[in-house]
Design a protein around this motif. Structure first.
Motif, PDB file in Angstrom:
ATOM      1  N   ASN A 124      -6.351  -7.281   2.217  1.00 41.92           N
ATOM      2  CA  ASN A 124      -5.886  -6.091   1.509  1.00 41.92           C
ATOM      3  C   ASN A 124      -6.104  -4.895   2.427  1.00 41.92           C
ATOM      4  O   ASN A 124      -7.228  -4.470   2.644  1.00 41.92           O
ATOM      5  N   GLY A 152      -5.832  -1.324   2.554  1.00 43.11           N
ATOM      6  CA  GLY A 152      -5.573  -0.307   1.545  1.00 43.11           C
ATOM      7  C   GLY A 152      -6.571   0.826   1.498  1.00 43.11           C
ATOM      8  O   GLY A 152      -7.540   0.890   2.264  1.00 43.11           O
ATOM      9  N   GLY A 186      -6.321   0.666  -3.191  1.00 41.47           N
ATOM     10  CA  GLY A 186      -6.744  -0.420  -2.317  1.00 41.47           C
ATOM     11  C   GLY A 186      -8.057  -1.020  -2.772  1.00 41.47           C
ATOM     12  O   GLY A 186      -8.174  -2.235  -2.959  1.00 41.47           O
ATOM     13  N   GLN A 206      -7.816  -2.833  -6.166  1.00 37.75           N
ATOM     14  CA  GLN A 206      -7.139  -4.122  -6.127  1.00 37.75           C
ATOM     15  C   GLN A 206      -7.960  -5.180  -5.406  1.00 37.75           C
ATOM     16  O   GLN A 206      -7.899  -6.363  -5.751  1.00 37.75           O
ATOM     17  N   SER A 207      -8.749  -4.764  -4.425  1.00 40.38           N
ATOM     18  CA  SER A 207      -9.681  -5.724  -3.806  1.00 40.38           C
ATOM     19  C   SER A 207     -10.715  -6.200  -4.824  1.00 40.38           C
ATOM     20  O   SER A 207     -11.036  -7.392  -4.894  1.00 40.38           O
ATOM     21  N   VAL A 216     -11.363 -12.092  -0.591  1.00 37.22           N
ATOM     22  CA  VAL A 216     -10.496 -11.060  -0.044  1.00 37.22           C
ATOM     23  C   VAL A 216     -11.221 -10.276   1.036  1.00 37.22           C
ATOM     24  O   VAL A 216     -12.422 -10.008   0.931  1.00 37.22           O
ATOM     25  N   HIS A 235     -11.077  -6.656   3.026  1.00 35.92           N
ATOM     26  CA  HIS A 235     -10.496  -5.319   2.894  1.00 35.92           C
ATOM     27  C   HIS A 235     -10.484  -4.624   4.251  1.00 35.92           C
ATOM     28  O   HIS A 235     -11.487  -4.612   4.968  1.00 35.92           O
ATOM     29  N   LEU A 240      -1.755  -7.824   1.321  1.00 35.82           N
ATOM     30  CA  LEU A 240      -1.519  -6.964   0.165  1.00 35.82           C
ATOM     31  C   LEU A 240      -1.652  -5.527   0.635  1.00 35.82           C
ATOM     32  O   LEU A 240      -2.609  -5.184   1.326  1.00 35.82           O
ATOM     33  N   GLN A 289      -0.700  -1.143  -0.456  1.00 33.26           N
ATOM     34  CA  GLN A 289      -0.223  -0.116  -1.365  1.00 33.26           C
ATOM     35  C   GLN A 289       0.303   1.030  -0.505  1.00 33.26           C
ATOM     36  O   GLN A 289       0.340   0.920   0.712  1.00 33.26           O
ATOM     37  N   ASP A 337      -3.948  -1.681 -11.449  1.00 37.62           N
ATOM     38  CA  ASP A 337      -4.619  -2.397 -10.357  1.00 37.62           C
ATOM     39  C   ASP A 337      -5.235  -3.702 -10.861  1.00 37.62           C
ATOM     40  O   ASP A 337      -5.232  -4.717 -10.156  1.00 37.62           O
TER      41      ASP A 337
END
Length: 298
Positions: free
Chosen positions: A5, A7, A40, A43-44, A54, A56, A131, A133, A244
């Motif tokens: 991710n 973000g 970001g 969503q993580s 995940v 980041h 992923l 944004q 999110d």
């Protein structure tokens, strides 16, 4: 399969008000909290709370250790969270009767450069997932780099700005967006959810489109088929992180073999949990909580 991710990381300043502030008005807040946030980061956390591993990537300022610490506390890998000379991104959020109005300052989130991008993507390859944004800069570069690495791309194109229209959105395997973002991408004004979704499906026929519709549930398009899921009733305390939360849980469900209809149901139910608690990332439920409520329907 690894999930990256790339973000935003924000510090949220949240004010509870009687009504949204208007021009020339000064209003005393009913309450205040400082929370961690950013699409970001949220969503993580949602992906992690849904049970996915995940990593980041993003930037924080010298004031941003609270953001990195929060990610680590919730089992998100922060190996690619770097420090910028700029202040951390932050948001000013007005809350009125559960609805929100948000001002975002990019700060370190807008300090993503090619050197960092190359370094991060060196650790990912075919079949891994990006992923992203639109709260950081260089989105077009990220999409092209992920395509070059043969990664699967999921985009939440929020917020909409002019830069986004020059990005190779057709590279995205999946886009998750709300009706405002959907209408903008489809070049439409006031119209129904169905019209927006059909227009996006025509514009991006190879893309899995997921349209969140707030209290009107969610809709999706994939491989020529359209889907609808009603929202689950819940008392709205704070809707800040509903979208999110939906994103993280939809991705988890779909990647783990649930049908589009089932993924919509799980994600809508997860959002109904989120809106019943104050705060952003702290309002996201656990996967097992959501699935327990789903047992009789899946």
């Amino acid at each position: 399969m690894k999930i990256l991710n790339f973000g935003s990381l924000n510090i949220d300043h949240v004010y509870h008000l009687e009504h949204f502030v208007t021009a020339k008005e000064t209003q005393a807040a009913l309450g205040y909290q400082r929370n961690v946030g950013g699409k970001g980061l949220n969503q993580s956390i949602a992906l992690s709370r849904a049970g996915l591993d995940v990593m980041h990537a993003g930037k924080i300022g010298a004031d941003g250790n609270i953001l990195k610490d929060f990610l680590e506390k919730h089992h998100v890998d922060t190996s690619f969270v770097k420090q910028s000379e700029k202040a951390s991104g932050h948001a000013i959020i007005q809350i009125v009767d559960g609805e929100n109005c948000i001002i975002v300052y990019g700060g370190a989130n807008r300090d993503i450069d090619q050197t960092m991008i190359n370094h991060v993507f060196d650790s990912f390859g075919p079949g891994d997932i990006l992923l992203a944004q639109n709260e950081i800069n260089a989105i077009g570069t990220l999409l092209r780099k992920a395509r070059e690495k043969d990664m699967r791309i999921i985009l939440n194109p929020s917020p909409i700005n002019e830069e986004l229209f020059s990005c190779p959105l057709s590279f995205c395997e999946m886009m998750i967006l709300n009706e405002v973002e959907g209408a903008a991408l489809a070049h439409l004004k006031e119209c129904s959810y169905e019209t927006i979704l059909h227009a996006l499906a025509q514009q991006y026929p190879q893309t899995h489109i997921v349209l969140t519709c707030g209290e009107n549930g969610a809709r999706a398009y994939l491989n020529g088929k359209f889907y609808y899921q009603k929202a689950y009733k819940a008392e709205v305390i704070d809707s800040t992180c509903a979208g999110d939360t939906f994103t993280g849980f939809y991705i988890k469900a779909f990647l783990h073999g649930y049908s589009v209809q089932q993924a919509l149901s799980i994600a809508c139910r997860a959002s109904s949990f989120s809106i019943q608690k104050k705060g952003a990332a702290i309002s996201i439920p656990l996967w097992d909580q959501v699935i327990f409520e789903e047992k009789g329907e899946l």
